[in-house]
Scaffold this motif. Structure first.
Motif, PDB file in Angstrom:
ATOM      1  N   SER A 274      20.287  97.921 -10.430  1.00  0.00           N
ATOM      2  CA  SER A 274      20.673  96.571 -10.028  1.00  0.00           C
ATOM      3  C   SER A 274      19.720  96.038  -8.961  1.00  0.00           C
ATOM      4  N   VAL A 275      19.627  94.716  -8.919  1.00  0.00           N
ATOM      5  CA  VAL A 275      18.834  94.020  -7.906  1.00  0.00           C
ATOM      6  C   VAL A 275      19.763  93.037  -7.209  1.00  0.00           C
ATOM      7  N   SER A 276      19.987  93.237  -5.943  1.00  0.00           N
ATOM      8  CA  SER A 276      20.959  92.439  -5.190  1.00  0.00           C
ATOM      9  C   SER A 276      20.276  91.295  -4.441  1.00  0.00           C
ATOM     10  N   ARG A 277      21.093  90.349  -4.028  1.00  0.00           N
ATOM     11  CA  ARG A 277      20.692  89.259  -3.130  1.00  0.00           C
ATOM     12  C   ARG A 277      19.519  88.463  -3.693  1.00  0.00           C
ATOM     13  N   THR A 278      19.820  87.677  -4.726  1.00  0.00           N
ATOM     14  CA  THR A 278      18.780  86.869  -5.361  1.00  0.00           C
ATOM     15  C   THR A 278      19.131  85.380  -5.366  1.00  0.00           C
ATOM     16  N   TRP A 279      19.854  84.948  -4.342  1.00  0.00           N
ATOM     17  CA  TRP A 279      20.086  83.518  -4.127  1.00  0.00           C
ATOM     18  C   TRP A 279      19.614  83.187  -2.712  1.00  0.00           C
ATOM     19  N   ALA A 280      18.316  83.215  -2.499  1.00  0.00           N
ATOM     20  CA  ALA A 280      17.830  83.073  -1.127  1.00  0.00           C
ATOM     21  C   ALA A 280      16.463  82.390  -1.062  1.00  0.00           C
ATOM     22  N   ASP A 281      16.307  81.328  -1.819  1.00  0.00           N
ATOM     23  CA  ASP A 281      15.115  80.496  -1.688  1.00  0.00           C
ATOM     24  C   ASP A 281      15.280  79.657  -0.421  1.00  0.00           C
ATOM     25  N   PRO A 282      14.298  79.632   0.472  1.00  0.00           N
ATOM     26  CA  PRO A 282      14.434  78.826   1.694  1.00  0.00           C
ATOM     27  C   PRO A 282      14.781  77.372   1.423  1.00  0.00           C
ATOM     28  N   ARG A 283      14.342  76.848   0.267  1.00  0.00           N
ATOM     29  CA  ARG A 283      14.634  75.455  -0.058  1.00  0.00           C
ATOM     30  C   ARG A 283      16.112  75.235  -0.340  1.00  0.00           C
ATOM     31  N   MET A 284      16.820  76.305  -0.695  1.00  0.00           N
ATOM     32  CA  MET A 284      18.255  76.191  -0.915  1.00  0.00           C
ATOM     33  C   MET A 284      19.016  76.031   0.396  1.00  0.00           C
ATOM     34  N   VAL A 285      18.387  76.433   1.489  1.00  0.00           N
ATOM     35  CA  VAL A 285      19.042  76.423   2.802  1.00  0.00           C
ATOM     36  C   VAL A 285      18.546  75.269   3.658  1.00  0.00           C
ATOM     37  N   ASP A 286      17.264  74.982   3.573  1.00  0.00           N
ATOM     38  CA  ASP A 286      16.639  73.956   4.415  1.00  0.00           C
ATOM     39  C   ASP A 286      16.183  72.784   3.542  1.00  0.00           C
ATOM     40  N   PRO A 287      16.932  71.668   3.547  1.00  0.00           N
ATOM     41  CA  PRO A 287      16.578  70.536   2.676  1.00  0.00           C
ATOM     42  C   PRO A 287      15.313  69.803   3.106  1.00  0.00           C
ATOM     43  N   THR A 288      14.786  70.115   4.294  1.00  0.00           N
ATOM     44  CA  THR A 288      13.540  69.474   4.715  1.00  0.00           C
ATOM     45  C   THR A 288      12.333  70.091   4.019  1.00  0.00           C
ATOM     46  N   LEU A 289      12.510  71.243   3.406  1.00  0.00           N
ATOM     47  CA  LEU A 289      11.442  71.857   2.626  1.00  0.00           C
ATOM     48  C   LEU A 289      11.465  71.238   1.238  1.00  0.00           C
TER      49      LEU A 289
END
Length: 367
Positions: free
Chosen positions: A227-242
């Protein structure tokens, strides 16, 4: 339909299947075909809408629908070829447009590339799929809310802070998107370090998978799951200024980015050693679109959803730039990844595609 090298299963299932949509009493001269790596596209949201506009639509599934861990690109493109030939030889379609939607963008680009200039190799330790060098090329290519390939999108979404693949709770706080000390907003320096660590994580898993595959095959085994965990972590998903768009901040396709990233469902989450190397590895996979898109030399349309929280304008830009034809157009339309919102978003997509098809092909039906 059966496919070269894949017969009907003992229980009755056929390796390829789908649904064809067309206006009642008419035979469209132009039809689209849409396929994904593993999502069922037989009831694609554009199917009825394109048929209503006089364009046939085949929502087509390969043998890998719902069973991604066994995916091999050579067999998948052969299965797509079965659908394309059905459109031409059975449905009587004169022009076939390949629809690359979401993950299907890189898959359909690979199909077209193989059809015009064979490039795809058989999977590791396996002979190339029968029929791989006998594919019918598409006459047009449409990309909708697509990215540059399975390895590319997984790496862009991977949590770079993971330091132990066997224990996703072990992270590097200096690379944690959800550590308020890091942002948001994120500095350019942080984003550069984060992106480099994402690539390094992909390569680290690849190195382990190759070593582990050698170990298990030496012991007489063919493969093993992991398994490969933690794959919802694009910085653009968190910081809308990117890369600013109309997307909602802090959201991914599974809701809150922080919650989803600590959940149990993500792309590439359930895989095998061979599947990782065949599909997800930056250095090994053939499922990266850029080189395939260079061989797409037919009229092409690239559509970007301006509120997509997982695919971004730069993805559409890269696809547009990589496509090998000069007859290409790129358009931004209002909508989320599936064009569920705002009201009428899907009609906007269907209208644009229908207009573009009519500009390039004879859409008068055969009655």
């Amino acid at each position: 339909m059966e496919s070269p090298g894949a017969k009907r299963a003992g229980a009755g299932g056929r390796p390829c299947q789908g649904l064809y949509y067309a206006p009642e009493g008419e035979r469209p001269r132009v039809a689209m075909i849409a396929t994904h790596y593993q999502i069922d596209f037989s009831e694609h949201y554009l199917a009825d809408m394109m048929a209503e506009r006089g364009i046939g639509f085949l929502g087509w599934n390969t043998r890998f629908r719902g069973y991604e861990p066994l995916f091999t690109l050579d067999h998948a493109v052969v299965d797509i070829g079965v659908g394309v030939r059905w459109l031409r030889e059975v449905a009587g379609v004169e022009q076939v447009v390949l629809l690359g939607n979401s993950g299907g963008g890189s898959l359909m680009a690979a199909y077209q590339a193989q059809a015009v200039e064979p490039v795809i190799q058989g999977a590791r330790d396996l002979a190339p799929a029968p029929g791989l060098d006998d594919l019918s090329a598409g006459d047009g290519f449409v990309s909708v809310a697509a990215h540059l390939g399975r390895p590319d999108v997984l790496t862009a979404w991977m949590d770079a802070s993971v330091v132990d693949e066997d224990d996703p709770t072990q992270t590097d706080p200096q690379l944690d998107l959800f550590n308020p000390d890091n942002g948001p907003p994120f500095t350019a320096e942080f984003v550069a370090r984060y992106r480099a660590a994402q690539v390094e994580r992909n390569h680290r898993i690849t190195a382990w998978a190759e070593k582990e595959l050698s170990r298990v095959t030496a012991a007489g085994y063919f493969d093993r799951h992991f398994s490969v965990s933690r794959t919802w972590a694009d910085p653009r998903m968190v910081d809308p200024t990117l890369e600013p768009t109309n997307r909602p901040p802090g959201r991914c396709y599974r809701g809150s980015t922080e919650v989803a990233n600590r959940g149990d469902r993500g792309i590439g989450g359930e895989t095998t050693l061979r599947n990782w190397l065949n599909m997800w590895s930056l250095s090994q996979s053939q499922c990266r679109a850029e080189s395939h898109l260079a061989k797409v030399r037919v009229p092409s349309l690239v559509i970007n959803a301006d509120a997509d929280c997982g695919v971004f304008p730069s993805d559409a830009d890269s696809i547009y730039d990589a496509i090998g034809t000069k007859d290409k157009r790129r358009v931004d339309l209002p909508g989320d990844h599936y064009f569920l919102e705002p009201a009428g978003a899907r009609d906007g997509v269907a209208d644009l595609i229908a207009q573009w098809v009519a500009e390039h092909f004879d859409t008068n039906p055969v009655r």
